[in-house]
Design a protein around this motif. Sequence first.
Motif, PDB file in Angstrom:
ATOM      1  N   THR A  15       1.012   3.434  -5.211  1.00 45.17           N
ATOM      2  CA  THR A  15       1.842   2.519  -5.978  1.00 45.17           C
ATOM      3  C   THR A  15       1.223   2.476  -7.380  1.00 45.17           C
ATOM      4  O   THR A  15       0.018   2.685  -7.532  1.00 45.17           O
ATOM      5  N   GLY A  71       0.242  12.615   3.401  1.00 39.09           N
ATOM      6  CA  GLY A  71       1.573  11.994   3.388  1.00 39.09           C
ATOM      7  C   GLY A  71       1.596  10.517   3.035  1.00 39.09           C
ATOM      8  O   GLY A  71       2.527   9.801   3.422  1.00 39.09           O
ATOM      9  N   MET A  72       0.576  10.069   2.292  1.00 37.02           N
ATOM     10  CA  MET A  72       0.550   8.663   1.868  1.00 37.02           C
ATOM     11  C   MET A  72       0.820   8.604   0.365  1.00 37.02           C
ATOM     12  O   MET A  72       0.185   9.322  -0.413  1.00 37.02           O
ATOM     13  N   LYS A  73       1.752   7.747  -0.027  1.00 36.74           N
ATOM     14  CA  LYS A  73       2.064   7.686  -1.462  1.00 36.74           C
ATOM     15  C   LYS A  73       1.456   6.447  -2.118  1.00 36.74           C
ATOM     16  O   LYS A  73       1.301   5.403  -1.482  1.00 36.74           O
ATOM     17  N   TYR A 125      -1.749   2.296  -0.507  1.00 37.74           N
ATOM     18  CA  TYR A 125      -1.008   3.524  -0.163  1.00 37.74           C
ATOM     19  C   TYR A 125      -0.080   3.239   0.998  1.00 37.74           C
ATOM     20  O   TYR A 125      -0.407   2.440   1.890  1.00 37.74           O
ATOM     21  N   SER A 126       1.080   3.900   0.983  1.00 40.28           N
ATOM     22  CA  SER A 126       2.004   3.690   2.105  1.00 40.28           C
ATOM     23  C   SER A 126       2.535   5.021   2.626  1.00 40.28           C
ATOM     24  O   SER A 126       2.605   6.016   1.895  1.00 40.28           O
ATOM     25  N   TYR A 127       2.865   4.995   3.870  1.00 40.41           N
ATOM     26  CA  TYR A 127       3.292   6.209   4.590  1.00 40.41           C
ATOM     27  C   TYR A 127       4.694   6.609   4.143  1.00 40.41           C
ATOM     28  O   TYR A 127       5.595   5.768   4.080  1.00 40.41           O
ATOM     29  N   ARG A 128       4.859   7.883   3.814  1.00 42.41           N
ATOM     30  CA  ARG A 128       6.139   8.354   3.278  1.00 42.41           C
ATOM     31  C   ARG A 128       7.170   8.668   4.351  1.00 42.41           C
ATOM     32  O   ARG A 128       8.360   8.574   4.109  1.00 42.41           O
ATOM     33  N   LYS A 129       6.657   9.160   5.483  1.00 43.53           N
ATOM     34  CA  LYS A 129       7.605   9.698   6.473  1.00 43.53           C
ATOM     35  C   LYS A 129       8.085   8.599   7.401  1.00 43.53           C
ATOM     36  O   LYS A 129       7.289   7.799   7.885  1.00 43.53           O
ATOM     37  N   ALA A 149      -2.459  11.734  -0.705  1.00 48.35           N
ATOM     38  CA  ALA A 149      -1.224  12.531  -0.851  1.00 48.35           C
ATOM     39  C   ALA A 149      -1.204  13.672   0.166  1.00 48.35           C
ATOM     40  O   ALA A 149      -0.154  13.980   0.748  1.00 48.35           O
ATOM     41  N   LYS A 189      10.605   5.395   8.904  1.00 47.65           N
ATOM     42  CA  LYS A 189      10.759   3.989   8.526  1.00 47.65           C
ATOM     43  C   LYS A 189      10.539   3.173   9.790  1.00 47.65           C
ATOM     44  O   LYS A 189      11.110   3.470  10.832  1.00 47.65           O
TER      45      LYS A 189
END
Length: 238
Positions: A214, A210-212, A221-225, A207, A227
């Motif tokens: 599931t 910047g990784m959120k 984990y996936s990158y928030r910022k 977190a 696309k």
Amino acid sequence: MKYFAFSLLVLLLNCGLSSTENPIEKVKPTIAEAIDTGGQSSAPPIRNPQSAIRNLIPDGWTEITALDPTIQLDLRYATANNFVKEKMYDCGRCFYRTAVAKALVNAHKTLQKQGYGGLKMYDCYRPRPIQWKLWKKVPDPRYVADPRKGSMHNRGMAADLTIVDKNGKELDMGTDFDFFGEEAYHAYAKLPKQVLANRQLLLKTMADVGMKHTTTEWWHYSYRKGKFELADWVWDCD
Ligand SMILES: [Zn+2]
């Protein structure tokens, strides 16, 4: 007389050179010089085959071990040790969009400062042709993303990972990677305290960069910022 002629020849050969120089080495260019000058003949300059492979990586992508070689890889889809029990990648290399790779390296370094070995990757960018291979084996969106829609892994934005201790041993996260069941859920609390603490450590570390997470897979984990587009390129193995 014979001895005198030989001595003269040696003297002539050494002419102009200090006693420590070897005349043979003097005329033979080093490999570095040959590359600099393109070689003495008309032959093309020597290329490092490793750099030739790396040149095939598209712009905007980074191999994470090039940023930090201390990150461990256990790329399960490059082996048969995965839930489809079949090797999906020809070889295991770990790529991300560059911003994602940098975020993960930051997380890795934070863990190292805390005395851990850092991160270990189970899966990184997954090219869409591989997503099709997986889908053909398991055409069920509960387990595999439909390649027509794609997933964050197909965009180079998702990481499947865990933490290793300073000896390279994985922390106990309660289940193996790709365990499908509620024991792998973040909300599942019927686990030893240490396991819950390990999951929390991973969650917080991710977190912070910047990784959120599931809800159903502690390792994903996936990158928030931003696309990024779905991608199809596949890395070289040679
Ligand atoms: Zn994943």
